[in-house]
Design a protein around this motif. Sequence first.
Motif, PDB file in Angstrom:
ATOM      1  N   ARG A   1       0.638  -1.276   0.400  1.00 42.79           N
ATOM      2  CA  ARG A   1       0.231  -0.019   0.458  1.00 42.79           C
ATOM      3  C   ARG A   1       0.829   1.183  -0.442  1.00 42.79           C
ATOM      4  N   ALA A   2       1.108   2.062  -0.594  1.00 43.04           N
ATOM      5  CA  ALA A   2       1.188   3.223  -0.776  1.00 43.04           C
ATOM      6  C   ALA A   2       0.081   4.304  -0.919  1.00 43.04           C
ATOM      7  N   GLY A   3       0.067   5.122  -0.232  1.00 43.44           N
ATOM      8  CA  GLY A   3      -0.969   6.152   0.159  1.00 43.44           C
ATOM      9  C   GLY A   3      -2.548   5.653   0.409  1.00 43.44           C
ATOM     10  N   SER A   4      -2.876   5.628  -1.209  1.00 45.98           N
ATOM     11  CA  SER A   4      -3.887   5.491  -0.609  1.00 45.98           C
ATOM     12  C   SER A   4      -4.775   3.496  -2.154  1.00 45.98           C
ATOM     13  N   ARG A   5      -3.774   4.073  -2.506  1.00 47.17           N
ATOM     14  CA  ARG A   5      -3.231   2.650  -4.138  1.00 47.17           C
ATOM     15  C   ARG A   5      -2.986   1.544  -3.328  1.00 47.17           C
ATOM     16  N   ARG A   6      -3.373   0.346  -3.311  1.00 49.64           N
ATOM     17  CA  ARG A   6      -3.045  -0.818  -3.660  1.00 49.64           C
ATOM     18  C   ARG A   6      -2.718  -1.568  -4.444  1.00 49.64           C
ATOM     19  N   GLY A   7      -1.707  -2.329  -4.230  1.00 47.08           N
ATOM     20  CA  GLY A   7      -1.023  -3.631  -5.282  1.00 47.08           C
ATOM     21  C   GLY A   7      -1.029  -4.728  -4.688  1.00 47.08           C
ATOM     22  N   TRP A   8       0.457  -5.351  -4.993  1.00 46.41           N
ATOM     23  CA  TRP A   8       0.527  -7.025  -4.999  1.00 46.41           C
ATOM     24  C   TRP A   8       1.529  -7.159  -5.739  1.00 46.41           C
ATOM     25  N   SER A   9       2.806  -7.401  -4.681  1.00 44.10           N
ATOM     26  CA  SER A   9       4.166  -8.182  -5.049  1.00 44.10           C
ATOM     27  C   SER A   9       4.574  -9.640  -5.134  1.00 44.10           C
ATOM     28  N   TRP A  10       4.989 -10.149  -5.892  1.00 50.83           N
ATOM     29  CA  TRP A  10       6.217 -11.308  -5.064  1.00 50.83           C
ATOM     30  C   TRP A  10       7.213 -10.701  -3.975  1.00 50.83           C
TER      31      TRP A  10
ATOM     32  N   LEU B   1      -3.335  -2.044  -8.122  1.00 52.57           N
ATOM     33  CA  LEU B   1      -4.750  -3.238  -8.031  1.00 52.57           C
ATOM     34  C   LEU B   1      -5.767  -1.551  -8.807  1.00 52.57           C
ATOM     35  N   ASP B   2      -4.783  -0.768  -8.694  1.00 52.94           N
ATOM     36  CA  ASP B   2      -5.157   0.685  -9.261  1.00 52.94           C
ATOM     37  C   ASP B   2      -4.586   1.683  -9.532  1.00 52.94           C
TER      38      ASP B   2
END
Length: 139
Positions: free
Chosen positions: A48-57, A71-72
């Motif tokens: 998560r960076a601020g309101s932005r979300r994602g995923w990573s290996w 994701l966004d």
Amino acid sequence: SQRTPALFSKHYLLSTGLGWTLSEDSPDWYEKDECEFPYPPFHLQFVRAGSRRGWSWCTFNRVYLCEINWLDPEPSSGSSDYEAYIEELMRIEERVNFYRGYYQPPSEEEYNHLSTAEEYHRLLRNLTEALGNPVNMRT
């Protein structure tokens, strides 16, 4: 070429939430040689960076990451969240080093190539520093 890991072992709880790890029974699993390079990134984490979300290996200890799969979209530069997003993004990006350019775990062949290239750069840095001419070989 795109590879999709075939099998996941049961999930485990990370301090940042739910995560998964690649199963040792997966055809994409391989063992790391005994060396000082990072382990293969066989763990999945949410970021998560601020309101932005994602995923990573990432590696088991979450020190080394592959690129982030967001994701966004990125917040707009005029948003109230943008400054926090950039600060957190910079902190995350510092850990995307050994696996820069990889959005999924490298194949065993790619991993071995990365390890060989990193060893070459480490030896070259040590040699140039010993000669009094420090050089930055990694970008």
